[in-house]
Scaffold this active site. Sequence first.
Site, PDB file in Angstrom:
ATOM      1  N   GLU A  85       0.845  -1.185   0.000  1.00 20.29           N
ATOM      2  CA  GLU A  85       0.000   0.000   0.000  1.00 20.29           C
ATOM      3  C   GLU A  85       0.881   1.236   0.000  1.00 20.29           C
ATOM      4  OE1 GLU A  85      -4.076  -1.537   2.094  1.00 20.29           O
ATOM      5  OE2 GLU A  85      -2.538  -0.748   3.402  1.00 20.29           O
ATOM      6  N   CYS A 335      -0.799   6.273  10.306  1.00 18.44           N
ATOM      7  CA  CYS A 335       0.321   5.501  10.850  1.00 18.44           C
ATOM      8  C   CYS A 335      -0.120   4.164  11.422  1.00 18.44           C
ATOM      9  CB  CYS A 335       0.978   6.288  11.970  1.00 18.44           C
ATOM     10  SG  CYS A 335       2.123   7.455  11.328  1.00 18.44           S
TER      11      CYS A 335
END
Length: 348
Positions: A85, A335
């Site tokens: 990703e 994150c």
Amino acid sequence: MEIKEINEFLKNNNLPEYRLKQIIKAVYRDGVSCFSEITTIPKELREKMGKEIKILSFKAENVLEASNKKSFKALLKLADGNYIETVLLSPLSDHWSACVSSQAGCSLGCKFCATGNSGFKRNLTNEEITDQILFWKQFIKKNNLAGSFHGIVFMGMGEPFMNYEAVAKSIKSLMDAGLFNFGARHISVSTAGLPEGIKRLAKDFPQVNLAISLATANDEKRSELMPINKAHKLAGIKKALDYYFNRTNRKVFLEYIMLEDVNDKRNDADNLIKFINSNSKPNLLHVNLIRYNAAVSGLKPSKDETVKWFKEYLAKNKISATVRKSLGQEIQAACGQLAGENTKTQKH
Ligand code: SF4
């Protein structure tokens, strides 16, 4: 895209060298998605190249977009079937930053990280890393997104220093004035704290930004949260930081993911202050307090008031800290939320 491959193609077809410059400009600067868009080269050449060469080394399976149009996440299928990703974010208006992956999966298994929980597949090649930037350049162009490409962060899937050679090659390409032409200070590398990698980065790329995912400044807790700490304890990170400061005299960012009842108490803040002050240049350490996005495990994000208190407590003790704005949470692009194949069906 491999420059080598284009070069060989031109040679094999007895084409002049200046064609390479035209192609490089179109792909790296202008962000064309296919050779047919390169109007500066003859039609037959465009067609032949389109049949024989691929600009990107992967296929985008899907792109998710946050409702505020400030973050995008792409699921990319590599040639061997593995998934990675990559994320495009706009932390400042008119500025776009790409968060790139350096590995398919990750072997370090940090408890708070979706990538770590999905296991390790393989290292990415230099080409697969830089193609993520080409991909976003093309995306910005195709979608007429306002603003320019400003920064690259190696904070996607994987530990960059576990794939140092390919990461170093990709940084060179990113900084190459004839290719991407990014300034070193617009590139950041984030590590779980591998001392050897920190030293190599200081030697090879002293102007590239360094961030260390710390999570806690207590060895016992850190080994629980980030198993790599069993091999590379805080003392090792401190030594590597001394070396880094000596060579670069540059600021380092300590990423501190805020986890409720795990690392957000007063003694946790005291440990962090002690760790920072034990470094040779504490004034060059800046703490980024990161809101946890609860992607995996039973860990919970710290409450907003706790994060605020933590930051103020650090400030009272003369430690510079900011609470990092969480972008991309809605599309699981923040994150610790990148998981590749495992989240494919859920999101894409
Ligand atoms: Fe790997 Fe970074 Fe996730 Fe840790 S936080 S498991 S180093 S990707």
